[in-house]
Design a protein around this motif. Sequence first.
Motif, PDB file in Angstrom:
ATOM      1  N   GLU A   1       0.834  -1.204   0.000  1.00 17.00           N
ATOM      2  CA  GLU A   1       0.000   0.000   0.000  1.00 17.00           C
ATOM      3  C   GLU A   1       0.869   1.254   0.000  1.00 17.00           C
ATOM      4  O   GLU A   1       0.635   2.189  -0.775  1.00 17.00           O
ATOM      5  N   ALA A   2       1.869   1.261   0.855  1.00 17.03           N
ATOM      6  CA  ALA A   2       2.755   2.427   0.950  1.00 17.03           C
ATOM      7  C   ALA A   2       3.498   2.665  -0.358  1.00 17.03           C
ATOM      8  O   ALA A   2       3.603   3.798  -0.839  1.00 17.03           O
ATOM      9  N   LEU A   3       4.011   1.593  -0.957  1.00 12.35           N
ATOM     10  CA  LEU A   3       4.763   1.729  -2.206  1.00 12.35           C
ATOM     11  C   LEU A   3       3.869   2.188  -3.352  1.00 12.35           C
ATOM     12  O   LEU A   3       4.317   2.888  -4.261  1.00 12.35           O
ATOM     13  N   ALA A   4       2.582   1.804  -3.311  1.00 14.55           N
ATOM     14  CA  ALA A   4       1.680   2.088  -4.423  1.00 14.55           C
ATOM     15  C   ALA A   4       1.219   3.534  -4.457  1.00 14.55           C
ATOM     16  O   ALA A   4       1.014   4.095  -5.541  1.00 14.55           O
ATOM     17  N   ILE A   5       1.029   4.174  -3.303  1.00 17.66           N
ATOM     18  CA  ILE A   5       0.359   5.475  -3.314  1.00 17.66           C
ATOM     19  C   ILE A   5       1.213   6.637  -2.821  1.00 17.66           C
ATOM     20  O   ILE A   5       0.793   7.792  -2.933  1.00 17.66           O
ATOM     21  N   SER A   6       2.392   6.381  -2.296  1.00 12.54           N
ATOM     22  CA  SER A   6       3.151   7.455  -1.638  1.00 12.54           C
ATOM     23  C   SER A   6       4.065   8.212  -2.590  1.00 12.54           C
ATOM     24  O   SER A   6       4.581   7.661  -3.559  1.00 12.54           O
ATOM     25  N   ASP A   7       4.278   9.484  -2.272  1.00  9.78           N
ATOM     26  CA  ASP A   7       5.342  10.269  -2.897  1.00  9.78           C
ATOM     27  C   ASP A   7       6.646  10.081  -2.125  1.00  9.78           C
ATOM     28  O   ASP A   7       7.722  10.023  -2.705  1.00  9.78           O
ATOM     29  N   ARG A   8       6.518  10.012  -0.793  1.00 15.69           N
ATOM     30  CA  ARG A   8       7.663   9.752   0.073  1.00 15.69           C
ATOM     31  C   ARG A   8       7.219   8.821   1.191  1.00 15.69           C
ATOM     32  O   ARG A   8       6.073   8.880   1.631  1.00 15.69           O
ATOM     33  N   ILE A   9       8.142   7.979   1.638  1.00 17.58           N
ATOM     34  CA  ILE A   9       7.846   7.017   2.698  1.00 17.58           C
ATOM     35  C   ILE A   9       8.812   7.230   3.853  1.00 17.58           C
ATOM     36  O   ILE A   9      10.010   7.400   3.639  1.00 17.58           O
ATOM     37  N   ALA A  10       8.266   7.229   5.062  1.00 18.39           N
ATOM     38  CA  ALA A  10       9.095   7.220   6.269  1.00 18.39           C
ATOM     39  C   ALA A  10       8.895   5.858   6.937  1.00 18.39           C
ATOM     40  O   ALA A  10       7.792   5.544   7.376  1.00 18.39           O
ATOM     41  N   VAL A  11       9.940   5.051   6.973  1.00 21.72           N
ATOM     42  CA  VAL A  11       9.879   3.745   7.621  1.00 21.72           C
ATOM     43  C   VAL A  11      10.247   3.938   9.090  1.00 21.72           C
ATOM     44  O   VAL A  11      11.334   4.435   9.403  1.00 21.72           O
ATOM     45  N   MET A  12       9.330   3.526   9.985  1.00 23.74           N
ATOM     46  CA  MET A  12       9.547   3.738  11.411  1.00 23.74           C
ATOM     47  C   MET A  12       9.759   2.422  12.140  1.00 23.74           C
ATOM     48  O   MET A  12       9.223   1.385  11.749  1.00 23.74           O
ATOM     49  N   ARG A  13      10.558   2.488  13.191  1.00 19.10           N
ATOM     50  CA  ARG A  13      10.836   1.322  14.033  1.00 19.10           C
ATOM     51  C   ARG A  13      10.981   1.775  15.475  1.00 19.10           C
ATOM     52  O   ARG A  13      11.796   2.646  15.773  1.00 19.10           O
ATOM     53  N   ALA A  14      10.158   1.218  16.353  1.00 14.67           N
ATOM     54  CA  ALA A  14      10.208   1.539  17.780  1.00 14.67           C
ATOM     55  C   ALA A  14      10.132   3.042  18.031  1.00 14.67           C
ATOM     56  O   ALA A  14      10.836   3.581  18.890  1.00 14.67           O
TER      57      ALA A  14
ATOM     58  N   ILE B   1      13.466   3.754  -1.166  1.00 20.47           N
ATOM     59  CA  ILE B   1      13.292   2.892   0.005  1.00 20.47           C
ATOM     60  C   ILE B   1      13.497   1.434  -0.381  1.00 20.47           C
ATOM     61  O   ILE B   1      14.140   0.667   0.342  1.00 20.47           O
ATOM     62  N   TYR B   2      12.959   1.050  -1.526  1.00 25.25           N
ATOM     63  CA  TYR B   2      13.016  -0.353  -1.944  1.00 25.25           C
ATOM     64  C   TYR B   2      14.391  -0.736  -2.484  1.00 25.25           C
ATOM     65  O   TYR B   2      14.937  -1.795  -2.143  1.00 25.25           O
ATOM     66  N   ARG B   3      14.972   0.122  -3.326  1.00 23.24           N
ATOM     67  CA  ARG B   3      16.220  -0.248  -4.011  1.00 23.24           C
ATOM     68  C   ARG B   3      17.479   0.123  -3.232  1.00 23.24           C
ATOM     69  O   ARG B   3      18.534  -0.475  -3.439  1.00 23.24           O
ATOM     70  N   ASP B   4      17.374   1.123  -2.365  1.00 27.22           N
ATOM     71  CA  ASP B   4      18.559   1.568  -1.630  1.00 27.22           C
ATOM     72  C   ASP B   4      18.262   1.678  -0.141  1.00 27.22           C
ATOM     73  O   ASP B   4      18.354   2.768   0.447  1.00 27.22           O
ATOM     74  N   PRO B   5      17.897   0.579   0.513  1.00 26.56           N
ATOM     75  CA  PRO B   5      17.627   0.633   1.961  1.00 26.56           C
ATOM     76  C   PRO B   5      18.897   0.973   2.731  1.00 26.56           C
ATOM     77  O   PRO B   5      19.982   0.487   2.401  1.00 26.56           O
ATOM     78  N   LEU B   6      18.756   1.798   3.769  1.00 27.89           N
ATOM     79  CA  LEU B   6      19.926   2.229   4.540  1.00 27.89           C
ATOM     80  C   LEU B   6      20.256   1.290   5.689  1.00 27.89           C
ATOM     81  O   LEU B   6      21.379   1.314   6.198  1.00 27.89           O
ATOM     82  N   THR B   7      19.288   0.477   6.125  1.00 26.99           N
ATOM     83  CA  THR B   7      19.519  -0.415   7.261  1.00 26.99           C
ATOM     84  C   THR B   7      18.961  -1.799   6.940  1.00 26.99           C
ATOM     85  O   THR B   7      18.066  -1.937   6.097  1.00 26.99           O
ATOM     86  N   PRO B   8      19.458  -2.839   7.612  1.00 21.18           N
ATOM     87  CA  PRO B   8      18.894  -4.186   7.417  1.00 21.18           C
ATOM     88  C   PRO B   8      17.402  -4.244   7.714  1.00 21.18           C
ATOM     89  O   PRO B   8      16.667  -4.981   7.049  1.00 21.18           O
ATOM     90  N   PHE B   9      16.933  -3.475   8.698  1.00 21.48           N
ATOM     91  CA  PHE B   9      15.513  -3.481   9.024  1.00 21.48           C
ATOM     92  C   PHE B   9      14.674  -3.025   7.834  1.00 21.48           C
ATOM     93  O   PHE B   9      13.664  -3.646   7.491  1.00 21.48           O
ATOM     94  N   VAL B  10      15.080  -1.924   7.195  1.00 22.35           N
ATOM     95  CA  VAL B  10      14.340  -1.408   6.043  1.00 22.35           C
ATOM     96  C   VAL B  10      14.380  -2.408   4.897  1.00 22.35           C
ATOM     97  O   VAL B  10      13.381  -2.654   4.224  1.00 22.35           O
ATOM     98  N   ALA B  11      15.539  -3.020   4.688  1.00 18.57           N
ATOM     99  CA  ALA B  11      15.687  -3.990   3.599  1.00 18.57           C
ATOM    100  C   ALA B  11      14.733  -5.165   3.773  1.00 18.57           C
ATOM    101  O   ALA B  11      14.102  -5.624   2.817  1.00 18.57           O
TER     102      ALA B  11
END
Length: 245
Positions: free
Chosen positions: A136-149, A161-171
């Motif tokens: 859903e996020a990938l389909a409709i967003s202009d920008r995504i903020a991935v949150m953890r804790a 976000i999909y092709r260049d994740p900065l952390t293992p969690f995002v990947a």
Amino acid sequence: PVFSASRGTFIPPEQRRIGMVFQSYAIWPHMTVFENVAYPLVSQLSRKEVKHRVEEILDRLGLGSLADRRAPNLSAGQQQRVALARALVAQPQVLLLDEPLSNLDAKLREQMRFELKALHDAMNITTVYVTHDQEEALAISDRIAVMRAGGIEQIDRPDGIYRDPLTPFVAEFMGISNLLSGTVARREGSHRVVAVGASEFVIEADQPEPGETITFCLRPEALRVVAAEGRLPQGWASLLTRIAR
């Protein structure tokens, strides 16, 4: 800021120009569709203007024929539209959506995804959309903020976000991925050759240096099975035949 104790700031809710769609929709069961949608306007506009604004947004969302129906007599998709109409009728500057499609079935959820995107593009309202659904996020967003804790791991465009994740969690969170760890064997121009067991992977990267250990993400769709010296490894030919069938 809509509230700040240190600054002595408090903007009344009806003046904040913020529209909100709750996960449970929060449609009042004792009111009709028209009354639910008109609620944000009744203390601000004349009855004639309220009627015009409500009818306009109901028609835009395909609810015009349901204006006199009460909420308990609506489907989940119709209730979702009522909640959206109520949030939009006051012409907010910011629209907040909290898991707005989580109560819908899969087919209706996909349909509403594109309707929300089209509505956003048409009305040009800044929208903050909270969801656990990566697709859903990938389909409709202009920008995504991935949150953890409670913290932000990465903010980027969907493809970033999909092709260049900065952390293992995002990947791992954004789609299916294989995380591999290996040692940088050597440099080849702007690339690094990484040894993982007996295999070598060529990665486009300026860092790290040879001898260092790194973890990298390998997406399934990036893999190709190729023949070595004209022959596939033993077992692969029959496997690919079964897949083709």
